[in-house]
Write an enzyme that holds these catalytic residues in place. Structure first.
Site, PDB file in Angstrom:
ATOM      1  N   CYS A  82       3.873  22.853  14.402  1.00 16.08           N
ATOM      2  CA  CYS A  82       2.362  23.000  13.842  1.00 16.08           C
ATOM      3  C   CYS A  82       2.059  21.052  12.700  1.00 16.08           C
ATOM      4  O   CYS A  82       3.473  21.021  12.273  1.00 16.08           O
ATOM      5  CB  CYS A  82       0.831  23.565  13.355  1.00 16.08           C
ATOM      6  SG  CYS A  82       1.602  24.723  11.602  1.00 16.08           S
ATOM      7  N   ASN A 137       1.883  23.000   8.614  1.00 16.92           N
ATOM      8  CA  ASN A 137       2.592  24.236   8.333  1.00 16.92           C
ATOM      9  C   ASN A 137       1.438  25.657   7.017  1.00 16.92           C
ATOM     10  O   ASN A 137       2.887  26.143   5.884  1.00 16.92           O
ATOM     11  CB  ASN A 137       4.009  24.262   7.840  1.00 16.92           C
ATOM     12  CG  ASN A 137       5.064  25.034   7.829  1.00 16.92           C
ATOM     13  OD1 ASN A 137       5.994  24.863   6.767  1.00 16.92           O
ATOM     14  ND2 ASN A 137       4.608  26.243   8.273  1.00 16.92           N
ATOM     15  N   CYS A 150      -1.722  26.391   8.786  1.00 18.08           N
ATOM     16  CA  CYS A 150      -2.227  27.012   9.000  1.00 18.08           C
ATOM     17  C   CYS A 150      -1.934  28.261  10.273  1.00 18.08           C
ATOM     18  O   CYS A 150      -1.292  29.817  10.475  1.00 18.08           O
ATOM     19  CB  CYS A 150      -3.566  26.278   9.735  1.00 18.08           C
ATOM     20  SG  CYS A 150      -4.332  25.690   8.504  1.00 18.08           S
ATOM     21  N   ARG A 151      -1.287  27.507  11.465  1.00 15.07           N
ATOM     22  CA  ARG A 151      -0.976  27.976  12.599  1.00 15.07           C
ATOM     23  C   ARG A 151       0.434  28.544  12.738  1.00 15.07           C
ATOM     24  O   ARG A 151       0.835  29.656  12.877  1.00 15.07           O
ATOM     25  CB  ARG A 151      -1.508  27.566  14.249  1.00 15.07           C
ATOM     26  CG  ARG A 151      -2.904  27.135  13.936  1.00 15.07           C
ATOM     27  CD  ARG A 151      -2.539  26.141  15.126  1.00 15.07           C
ATOM     28  NE  ARG A 151      -2.382  24.252  14.472  1.00 15.07           N
ATOM     29  CZ  ARG A 151      -2.649  23.438  15.257  1.00 15.07           C
ATOM     30  NH1 ARG A 151      -2.740  23.004  16.068  1.00 15.07           N
ATOM     31  NH2 ARG A 151      -2.140  22.281  14.615  1.00 15.07           N
ATOM     32  N   SER A 152       1.909  27.305  12.119  1.00 17.11           N
ATOM     33  CA  SER A 152       2.294  27.838  12.215  1.00 17.11           C
ATOM     34  C   SER A 152       3.465  29.205  11.491  1.00 17.11           C
ATOM     35  O   SER A 152       3.936  29.691  11.624  1.00 17.11           O
ATOM     36  CB  SER A 152       3.791  26.424  12.346  1.00 17.11           C
ATOM     37  OG  SER A 152       3.532  25.951  11.219  1.00 17.11           O
ATOM     38  N   ASP A 169      -5.963  23.195  15.965  1.00 16.62           N
ATOM     39  CA  ASP A 169      -6.257  23.285  14.858  1.00 16.62           C
ATOM     40  C   ASP A 169      -7.333  23.939  14.388  1.00 16.62           C
ATOM     41  O   ASP A 169      -8.911  23.101  14.837  1.00 16.62           O
ATOM     42  CB  ASP A 169      -6.054  21.961  14.538  1.00 16.62           C
ATOM     43  CG  ASP A 169      -5.882  21.324  13.389  1.00 16.62           C
ATOM     44  OD1 ASP A 169      -5.883  22.184  12.001  1.00 16.62           O
ATOM     45  OD2 ASP A 169      -5.276  20.767  13.045  1.00 16.62           O
TER      46      ASP A 169
END
Ligand code: 4NP
Length: 172
Positions: free
Chosen positions: A20, A23, A25-27, A136
């Site tokens: 993401c 690195n 939040c999402r990944s 995001d």
């Protein structure tokens, strides 16, 4: 096998990198969810899993607490992860590189050597066949993180099923 020693996607990848922007939040969530699902299927030791960001702002930092919390509610501890930036070596070392959104996918494609481009995909497209971004959540409200968690869990489940099916067909 190519000149660079990189094998194209002729067999299920032995390594998966989730990418993401930050690195945090999402990944990290994708990494934690996917690793847990892999472990549950017994493939945990066979497939290396990692995550990284295309941006460097948070390198060395822990995941955002807004990601740690929904993970914890689902019984998953991602607090020990530390952010890192995508490295050139990642394009050689990972069999599958999954970007959370088109923007990060395009950043990866622009940076990757030609030999690695066929291993870079959009997460939702590759896992579920849906041409969608994992949005995001960084500047949004906390409830966006639960929605992100659910998307990542659905996609990761499909991905693990595909990997298991691929392994089964190879061993059969
Ligand atoms: P991520 O979210 O890409 O899912 O980790 C973000 C984290 C940090 C920033 C943007 C997105 N930032 O601009 O610092």
């Amino acid at each position: 096998m190519t000149d660079s020693g990189v094998e194209p996607n002729a067999k299920p990848p032995a390594s998966v990198l989730f990418v993401c922007l930050g690195n945090i939040c999402r990944s990290p969530l994708a990494e934690g969810i996917f690793r847990r699902l892999l472990n549950e299927t017994g493939l945990g030791k066979e497939i290396h899993v990692d995550s990284a960001g295309t941006g460097a702002w948070h390198v060395g930092g822990a995941p955002d607490t807004r990601s740690i919390e929904p993970a914890a509610r689902h019984g998953l501890d991602i607090a020990g992860q530390r952010a890192r930036k995508v490295r050139d070596a990642d394009f050689e070392n990972f069999g599958l590189i999954l970007a959370m959104d088109r923007s990060n996918r395009d950043t990866l494609l622009a940076r990757a050597p030609a030999s690695a481009r066929n291993r870079i995909h959009l997460f939702m497209e590759h896992s579920l066949g849906i041409s969608a971004d994992v949005p995001d959540p960084y500047y949004g409200a906390g409830d966006g993180f639960e929605a992100v968690y659910r998307m990542l869990e659905e996609g990761s489940s499909a991905l693990v099923e595909k990997l298991v099916a691929g392994r089964r067909s190879l061993s059969g």
